[in-house]
Design an enzyme around this catalytic site. Structure first.
Site, short mmCIF file in Angstrom:
data_model
loop_
_atom_site.label_atom_id
_atom_site.label_comp_id
_atom_site.label_asym_id
_atom_site.label_seq_id
_atom_site.Cartn_x
_atom_site.Cartn_y
_atom_site.Cartn_z
CD GLU A 140 -32.45 93.62 98.11
OE1 GLU A 140 -33.40 93.14 97.47
OE2 GLU A 140 -31.35 93.89 97.59
CG ASN A 155 -30.58 96.58 92.37
OD1 ASN A 155 -31.37 97.51 92.41
ND2 ASN A 155 -29.37 96.63 92.90
CG HIS A 192 -28.19 95.90 98.26
ND1 HIS A 192 -29.24 95.67 97.38
CD2 HIS A 192 -27.46 96.90 97.71
CE1 HIS A 192 -29.11 96.50 96.35
NE2 HIS A 192 -28.07 97.26 96.54
CB SER A 217 -25.74 96.71 93.39
OG SER A 217 -25.15 97.86 93.83
P1 NAD Z 1 -18.41 105.03 94.51
O1 NAD Z 1 -17.62 104.89 93.29
O2 NAD Z 1 -19.16 106.27 94.74
O3 NAD Z 1 -17.45 104.81 95.81
C1 NAD Z 1 -16.56 103.74 95.92
C2 NAD Z 1 -15.41 104.21 96.82
O4 NAD Z 1 -14.60 103.09 97.11
C3 NAD Z 1 -14.49 105.24 96.15
O5 NAD Z 1 -14.43 106.36 96.95
C4 NAD Z 1 -13.14 104.54 96.08
O6 NAD Z 1 -12.07 105.42 96.30
C5 NAD Z 1 -13.26 103.52 97.19
N1 NAD Z 1 -12.40 102.36 96.99
C6 NAD Z 1 -12.21 101.66 95.85
N2 NAD Z 1 -11.37 100.64 96.06
C7 NAD Z 1 -11.03 100.69 97.37
C8 NAD Z 1 -10.21 99.88 98.20
N3 NAD Z 1 -9.55 98.83 97.75
N4 NAD Z 1 -10.13 100.21 99.51
C9 NAD Z 1 -10.82 101.29 99.99
N5 NAD Z 1 -11.60 102.09 99.26
C10 NAD Z 1 -11.69 101.78 97.95
O7 NAD Z 1 -19.37 103.79 94.49
P2 NAD Z 1 -20.77 103.62 95.27
O8 NAD Z 1 -21.84 104.07 94.39
O9 NAD Z 1 -20.66 104.17 96.64
O10 NAD Z 1 -20.86 102.02 95.31
C11 NAD Z 1 -20.14 101.29 96.28
C12 NAD Z 1 -20.75 99.89 96.36
O11 NAD Z 1 -22.13 100.03 96.76
C13 NAD Z 1 -20.79 99.13 95.05
O12 NAD Z 1 -20.63 97.77 95.30
C14 NAD Z 1 -22.19 99.40 94.50
O13 NAD Z 1 -22.65 98.42 93.63
C15 NAD Z 1 -22.97 99.39 95.78
N6 NAD Z 1 -24.26 100.13 95.74
C16 NAD Z 1 -24.36 101.31 95.08
C17 NAD Z 1 -25.58 101.99 95.08
C18 NAD Z 1 -25.74 103.32 94.39
O14 NAD Z 1 -26.89 103.72 94.15
N7 NAD Z 1 -24.68 103.99 94.10
C19 NAD Z 1 -26.68 101.47 95.79
C20 NAD Z 1 -26.50 100.27 96.48
C21 NAD Z 1 -25.29 99.60 96.45
#
Ligand code: NAD
Ligand code: T1G
Length: 680
Positions: free
Chosen positions: A428, A466, A416, A395
């Protein structure tokens, strides 16, 4: 084909827009055919990929050369023709294109054609007889559905409804020609139409849901004229409504968004013939909130996808969630059983990363921690075949730093997605310093297959969406300190047209994510600048939003409805007291100005830094990523509508009152001074 049938072509690539020259040509060809005794019937057809996409939208607001027939003139002439005229429709017949066909005495189409009156999506109503002829052909209820929703329908459905007289089994033109000879002169505008008050009532109820859009309700009024007035008056009423709307700010905004969505894919230094990598299979790393949704995007588009997770229980939870979402779509009839099974077959989970080795793209969606991301990219770099595109869904983290952890920075790009990834249209695409043109072109083509609107952005904290959200939220937090409460801020921006206010949205996304970002930014945060501690204090109470049953609002058990919480009101009033701020009430307009102008000012900084290519891209990010009202055209277009002088004046005032955060962007200052616009 009999030489007694004259085929008249619409030939104006790429979409046979019915511009002034085309109308003049059609009128001439019609007169020639009518005058030619050899000719017994006429077929109207389109050259190239379609029949016609309707009026040439680029000509709106421009004066046609003197003597140019209007589209209604051309259609009336076709309908009054003493020789049968049959429309032969292939590809698309949309808007004025379908209205022209409705003026013909019969319509035949190839089975894969699509037809509709999408004018409401441009903030107008069909203005060449569509609201008068269609109800006469298919009844008020069906006509209302097509006109107020503005969707294109497949030819078989149009045939079933009675819009089409025939679906061509073989060659379209020959079928049209044989139908033309002997087709009765059935003039649609002379057909009777039966009023249907209950259909109007239902349509008005449905149109009320498209909050803020003027055109759907206006379209109902036009169809009502068809059902209740003599034909001539009905046509006049339609034209009146059309001319009023075509000059409206809403229509200007919606037309601008139409072209912006087509412009976004044109990257100046990535020519259209840039080599594109075909994406046959995909991988996703992390099956959390985002990873699961992203995997569904691939399966929905028919692309086999493997989701890799380090934590088996997280994988199980993630796959269960995906299965649950597909199951509910199937049970609600949104997807068929076959489609359900197809998607489930295309999507699989693993803890074995080597299963990603032959994929064409891998999208990483693991925790928002730089070290974790860099180690994942190092692994992918060694596992995946040369040429696999490595994309990150970060993000806000530095894509160049992530790319630097691999031996293939040219194949690293940010993709993104926005939450929920299987719903939100925006992607994005973050261009790193070494991201290759091929990688960019390939991801843009992939975005089209995933039915996403892709926008190219540069590397900076929070990219475009963002980063502007931070400025918008900062203003909202300052408003809380100055006298407003969360529900007042939310209500004001919802009335302005956003689907949700900043505080209900924060509670939905989870306050812990923002808190983690603020903690990470704490070291670099410019201390002299104003900083609201309200969000941190709420998180310190363990209130992370819906997921903890309380955040800026509180939530009854099992409910997602935000309830204003006196505990939060007194926390906020306490902060104001500590800061010595005399709280005062804010009007809706003041709240909107502070929040939306903060967006605009940050958007201007993003443009002058080259983080976005054009103002319309910034607008698409906020329309498709945050639900900014499409009928306002996006924050930058809205600013032009308000007038940059006024926006600049207000931002300059906020700068005086609040300090550096609201220093006017030099671009805003210059354009305001020169009387320019962001569109220029
Ligand atoms: P989340 O915590 O829901 O999920 C992350 C997942 O990654 C977890 O299930 C974890 O077990 C897994 N994980 C962690 N380390 C790992 C590894 N080394 N190998 C494989 N799996 C691994 O987080 P999220 O909200 O899905 O966010 C994920 C990414 O997306 C982040 O970079 C976040 O900034 C970005 N993002 C989030 C949102 C949102 O609204 N949540 C929106 C856009 C982007
Ligand atoms: N006018 C001008 N340009 C148009 C256009 C139009 N109607 N439609 C498309 N273009 C351009 C588009 O900008 C792009 O340009 C190129 O054509 C290819 O388009 C009286 C007044 C038909 C389904 O709303 O929905 O009739 O980027 O990439 O994906 O009642 O185009 O290459 O420079 O979208 O194959 C009503 C709008 C008009 C239909 C094809 N008609 N068009 O999709 O191609 S109002 C519409 C579409 C009207 C009357 C009223 C789609 C399409 P460029 P594209 P596509």
């Amino acid at each position: 084909m009999s030489d007694k049938v004259r085929v008249v072509f619409i030939d104006n690539p790429p979409v046979n827009g019915l511009g002034a020259a085309v109308r003049t040509h059609l009128m001439k060809e019609l007169e020639r055919a009518l005058a030619d005794e050899e000719v017994e019937a006429i077929v109207l057809a389109g050259k190239g990929k379609m029949f016609s996409a309707g009026a040439d939208i680029r000509e709106f607001g421009k004066k046609a050369p003197p003597g140019t027939p209007s589209l209604p003139d051309v259609i009336d002439a076709v309908e009054r023709s003493t020789k049968p005229v049959v429309a032969a429709i292939h590809g698309v017949a949309a808007g004025g294109g379908l209205e022209l066909a409705l003026g013909c005495h019969a319509r035949i189409a190839s089975s894969d054609a699509r037809l509709g009156l999408p004018e409401v999506t441009l903030g107008i109503v069909p203005g060449a007889g569509g609201t008068q002829r269609l109800p006469r052909l298919i009844g008020v209820r069906e006509a209302l559905g097509l006109i107020t929703e503005g969707k294109l329908i497949p030819a078989p459905k149009a045939h079933a409804l009675g819009i089409l007289d025939e679906i061509a089994s073989g060659d379209l033109l020959s079928a049209a020609a044989s139908r033309a000879s002997g087709t009765p002169l059935r003039r649609t505008s002379e057909l009777p139409v039966t009023d249907d008050p209950s259909a109007f009532a239902e349509a008005e109820k449905a149109a009320a849901k498209s909050r803020g859009f003027e055109a759907p309700l206006a379209a109902i009024e036009a169809v009502k004229a068809a059902a209740t007035l003599p034909a001539e008056q009905g046509f006049r009423k339609e034209r009146e409504i059309f001319l009023k709307l075509v000059a409206s700010d809403q229509s200007k905004a919606l037309r601008r968004v139409f072209f912006a969505e087509r412009e976004a894919a044109k990257i100046p230094d990535v020519p259209p013939d840039t080599n594109v990598k075909e994406i046959v299979s995909a991988g996703v790393i992390g099956c959390g909130t985002m990873g699961g949704g992203i995997a569904m995007c691939f399966a929905n588009a028919g692309i086999p996808v493997v989701v890799a997770e380090s934590d088996p229980s997280a994988l199980e939870r993630g796959l269960e969630k995906i299965f649950g979402l597909y199951e509910s779509s199937r049970s609600k009839g949104r997807i068929s059983k076959d489609e359900f099974e197809r998607r489930m077959t295309l999507l699989s989970g693993t803890a074995d990363f080597s299963r990603l080795s032959q994929t064409d793209i891998v999208v990483e969606a693991v925790f928002e921690e730089m070290d974790i991301k860099k180690s994942v990219f190092r692994d992918l770099d060694s596992i995946c075949k040369p040429g696999t595109i490595l994309a990150t869904n970060t993000s806000s983290l530095d894509v160049n730093e992530i790319a630097g952890s691999t031996s293939r920075p040219s194949s690293v790009i940010g993709t993104h997605f926005f939450s929920p990834a299987n719903v939100m249209k925006l992607m994005e695409c973050v261009r790193g310093a070494q991201t290759s043109k091929e990688t960019i072109a390939s991801v843009f083509q992939l975005a089209k297959r995933l039915d996403k609107v892709a926008v190219l952005v540069g590397v900076c904290d929070g990219f475009v969406g963002n980063r502007m959200l931070y400025a918008y939220r900062r203003q909202a937090d300052f408003l809380l300190e100055d006298g407003a409460l969360p529900h007042e801020v939310d209500q004001a921006v919802v009335e302005f047209g956003l689907p949700m206010g900043p505080y209900a949205m924060a509670d939905l996304a989870g306050l812990d994510i923002g808190w983690a970002v603020r903690k990470r930014q704490e070291a670099t945060r410019p201390k002299p600048l104003r900083y609201s501690t309200i969000p941190d204090r709420i998180c310190e109470l363990g209130r992370f939003g819906q997921k903890t049953g309380a955040g800026f609002y509180r939530y009854e058990k099992g409910s997602r409805t935000p309830v204003p919480d006196p505990e939060i009101a007194s926390l906020i009033e306490g902060v104001s007291k500590e800061l010595g701020i005399e709280r005062r009430p804010f009007t809706r307009d003041e709240i909107v100005e502070r929040c939306i102008y903060a967006l605009i000012n940050e958007g201007a900084k993003i443009l002058e830094e080259g983080i976005a290519l054009r103002a319309s891209d910034v607008d698409l990010v906020w329309i498709h990523g945050f639900g900014f009202p499409r009928y306002r055209g996006g924050p930058m277009f809205y600013a032009d509508t308000v007038g940059l002088k006024k926006v600049y004046g207000a931002v300059a005032r906020f700068h005086e009152e609040q300090g550096e955060w609201m220093r006017p962007a030099p671009l805003l200052e210059r354009l305001a001074r020169e009387g320019g616009t962001f569109q220029d």
